[in-house]
Design an enzyme around this catalytic site. Structure first.
Site, PDB file in Angstrom:
ATOM      1  N   ARG A 136       0.848  -1.194   0.000  1.00 10.83           N
ATOM      2  CA  ARG A 136       0.000   0.000   0.000  1.00 10.83           C
ATOM      3  C   ARG A 136       0.883   1.243   0.000  1.00 10.83           C
ATOM      4  NH1 ARG A 136      -3.466  -0.256   4.858  1.00 10.83           N
ATOM      5  NH2 ARG A 136      -4.807  -1.585   3.581  1.00 10.83           N
ATOM      6  N   ARG A 250      -4.383   2.045  17.396  1.00  8.90           N
ATOM      7  CA  ARG A 250      -5.092   1.481  16.247  1.00  8.90           C
ATOM      8  C   ARG A 250      -4.852   2.404  15.059  1.00  8.90           C
ATOM      9  NH1 ARG A 250      -7.456  -1.900  13.448  1.00  8.90           N
ATOM     10  NH2 ARG A 250      -9.264  -3.142  14.015  1.00  8.90           N
ATOM     11  N   LYS A 251      -5.397   2.065  13.911  1.00 10.75           N
ATOM     12  CA  LYS A 251      -5.226   2.919  12.733  1.00 10.75           C
ATOM     13  C   LYS A 251      -5.941   4.246  12.926  1.00 10.75           C
ATOM     14  CE  LYS A 251      -9.107   1.245   9.914  1.00 10.75           C
ATOM     15  NZ  LYS A 251      -9.459   0.639   8.625  1.00 10.75           N
ATOM     16  N   GLY A 508     -16.167  -7.259   1.738  1.00  6.76           N
ATOM     17  CA  GLY A 508     -16.113  -8.711   1.891  1.00  6.76           C
ATOM     18  C   GLY A 508     -16.276  -9.216   3.302  1.00  6.76           C
ATOM     19  N   CYS A 513     -13.976  -2.305   4.666  1.00  6.90           N
ATOM     20  CA  CYS A 513     -13.077  -1.492   3.849  1.00  6.90           C
ATOM     21  C   CYS A 513     -13.822  -0.863   2.677  1.00  6.90           C
ATOM     22  CB  CYS A 513     -11.905  -2.332   3.342  1.00  6.90           C
ATOM     23  SG  CYS A 513     -10.842  -2.955   4.659  1.00  6.90           S
ATOM     24  N   GLY A 514     -14.898  -1.502   2.245  1.00  2.00           N
ATOM     25  CA  GLY A 514     -15.710  -0.964   1.163  1.00  2.00           C
ATOM     26  C   GLY A 514     -16.699   0.093   1.608  1.00  2.00           C
TER      27      GLY A 514
END
Length: 590
Positions: A136, A250-251, A508, A513-514
């Site tokens: 990424r 965390r992110k 998914g 993430c979508g």
């Protein structure tokens, strides 16, 4: 403060908003960002709770011994070995020389490959592409060059069918098929073309998102590129690694808003800069805490804070330090920044941010929001005039964001031949070619790539289609998403006609993430049973997500629908809720 000792590469003159009065109208409507959302008052916070949980040792932040009880496995991996040493102390050079069969024999090196390499933007696809990685990139504001695009194409080309690239929902490239022995050379090549993959995964700050039309939009409020570039340079120390912010709980996501369209989706970011004036000065109100996770999704809330343009970086650092120091590190489902804000209360969290500002001061929010809440979000597809006379930008549709090496080479050629050698990536996984001379527009539109594959005017239901990686490559995905999203949308488009785009997002797994919760119709992968009791791939269907000034996260409409039954369900939803017309009736009326 050492966290702020980063060389700024952009002069302050670039940080001024445009002065076009029509683009910065103020409206007598309630401020979107000035008043904090009502929240239950937290219990009294003790001084002990406000003790930083990390300390600096050997140049890196580590969790203090006294706070290590009950921590999650990922925190234990970070304690066992500092992930950033793989980059900052060239540990990747040695790791890349170890055969994979040897790597798996040791927990240390196995954790390097499966966890710590994510700090370098490398994600091992152990489940579906053993021995291969997704890489990424960091691409602030989604801006990239033809040279960078060609380099990435050259990387994935060598991996044949295993190699491809995706445009992500954070205006970014992800490339696939990478093998470990190649990583040191790839990192060197990235640096040579001005790219980095550093600090793009795990407990780090993700790609700073900005307006994809920054600097070219006649109606923009402010050019976001200088801000997103400064944020990225600050967070990664100019791509050399910044340990101040590499051990977050965390992110963490950040965006800078530059247009009334809110292309940047501020309400789902941990920090969003919302343009606002105060006492004749330009700056930003701050939203904080937006996030998605399997157990909870939350919209960002006002921090009741405004910063002048020159404090964009310091306030980012102060917020990150508060989160780094005080965030909990137990259950990973409860470690995003909003959980800390909930615990401390908005005012309590704000006071911790103030303590970490260079002057220990932070102004209250402005009531002069510059974003027009009545603005109708624009479509960027096709040919559109720029603010620069004689130039246009051309928005093209990249079906579910997937591109091959040859596509990337061709996109780079088109950017050079018709534009200024630049491409813009969007959070909807599409691409914009800016700075096209009007005299060249027709020739660009006649190019085979734009006539056959990446259409400037895609079918209406395709315009808002987004899909995560799915289980073709991602080990966490429960179902296949990209091919299925295209197939379902094509089939639905043959059955009904709609008069406006309907945003459909596929993800998914519950990690979303979508971003299905911001879609008009969202599909979250799951396993279910069909009418015969057979276990099959399915989806939980969401409805009602909105983006823009009246943003709202969608809700579950129907759970566990077998994928084979999605087409008739979507047709019914489009007819009932979006005014779609069945094509048989439409043809009969004609």
């Amino acid at each position: 403060m050492s966290a702020f000792s980063v060389k700024f590469l952009a002069p302050n003159s670039f940080l001024s908003p445009i002065t076009n009065i029509s683009a910065t109208r103020l409206y007598a409507t309630p401020s979107q960002t000035a008043v904090p959302a009502p929240a239950q008052a937290p219990e009294e916070i003790t001084a002990e709770r406000l003790e930083p949980r990390v300390e600096k040792k050997g140049g890196y932040f580590v969790l203090k011994e006294k706070f290590r009880q009950g921590i999650n496995p990922q925190e234990k991996v970070k304690i066992a070995a500092e992930p950033m040493k793989l980059f900052m102390e060239n540990g990747i050079e040695d790791l890349a020389k170890i055969p994979f069969e040897e790597i798996d024999k040791s927990k240390d090196t196995k954790d390097d490959v499966d966890v710590r390499l994510k700090w370098l933007g490398l994600f091992h696809r152990r489940k579906h592409q053993y021995g291969r990685f997704m890489m990424r990139l960091k691409l602030p504001n989604g801006v990239t060059t033809s040279a960078q695009t060609r380099y990435l194409a050259s990387v994935i080309k060598q991996y044949g069918e295993q190699g491809c690239a995706d445009v992500t929902t954070r205006q970014n490239w992800q490339i696939r098929g990478v093998t470990l022995p190649d990583v040191p050379a790839i990192l060197k090549g990235l640096d040579e073309v001005g790219l980095t993959s550093l600090q793009s995964g795990m407990d780090n700050v993700r790609n700073p998102v900005g307006n994809p039309l920054a600097g070219i939009d006649p109606h923009e409020i402010v050019d976001t590129r200088p801000y997103t570039n400064l944020l990225s340079q600050f967070i990664t120390a100019n791509s050399r690694g910044n340990p101040e912010f590499t051990n977050l709980p965390r992110k963490w996501n950040v965006c800078v808003i530059g247009s009334h369209d809110l292309y940047e989706h501020p309400h789902i970011n941990d920090l969003a800069y919302m343009p606002a004036t105060k006492d004749g000065r330009f700056g930003f109100n701050l939203l904080v805490g937006g996030f998605f996770s399997p157990k909870r999704c939350a919209e960002a809330i006002p921090l009741d804070a405004w910063v002048p343009a020159e404090d964009v970086v310091p306030v980012c650092g102060a917020i990150l330090e508060a989160y780094r120091d005080l965030g909990t590190r137990g259950n990973r489902q409860k470690t995003r920044m909003m959980w800390l804000i909930d615990e401390l209360g908005v005012e309590g969290f704000r006071s911790e941010v103030v303590k970490r500002m260079p002057e220990q001061a932070l102004e209250r929010a402005s009531t002069e929001d510059l974003v027009d809440p009545k603005w109708e979000r624009r479509d960027y597809f096709g040919v559109n005039p720029q603010k620069q006379e004689g130039l246009s930008f051309v928005g093209i549709h990249i079906p579910v964001g997937r591109v091959q090496a040859d596509d990337m080479d061709e996109l780079a050629r088109l950017a050079d031949e018709y534009g200024s050698g630049e491409l813009r990536l969007t959070v909807e996984q599409n691409i914009i070619i800016p700075n096209v001379e009007n005299s060249k527009v027709k020739a660009l539109l006649d190019e085979p790539l734009l006539k056959e594959k990446f259409l400037p005017e895609p079918p209406i239901l395709m315009k808002g289609l987004v899909a995560c990686t799915g289980n073709q490559f991602c080990g966490q995905a429960i179902i296949e998403t990209k091919a299925r999203a295209l197939k379902v949308t094509e089939e639905v488009g043959r059955l009904v006609s709609v008069t406006r785009p309907v945003r459909m997002h596929w993800t998914g797994c519950p990690n979303t993430c979508g971003q299905v919760q911001v879609a008009d119709i969202g599909f979250m992968g799951c396993m279910t049973r069909d009418e015969n009791g057979k276990v099959v791939e399915g989806a939980d269907v969401y409805l009602g997500g909105r983006i823009g000034s009246d943003s709202h996260l969608g809700d579950i409409y129907k759970k566990a629908v077998p994928c084979k039954d999605l087409v008739p369900l979507v047709v019914d939803i489009l007819v009932d809720k979006f005014g779609a017309v069945p094509r048989e009736r439409e043809e009969g009326e004609e």
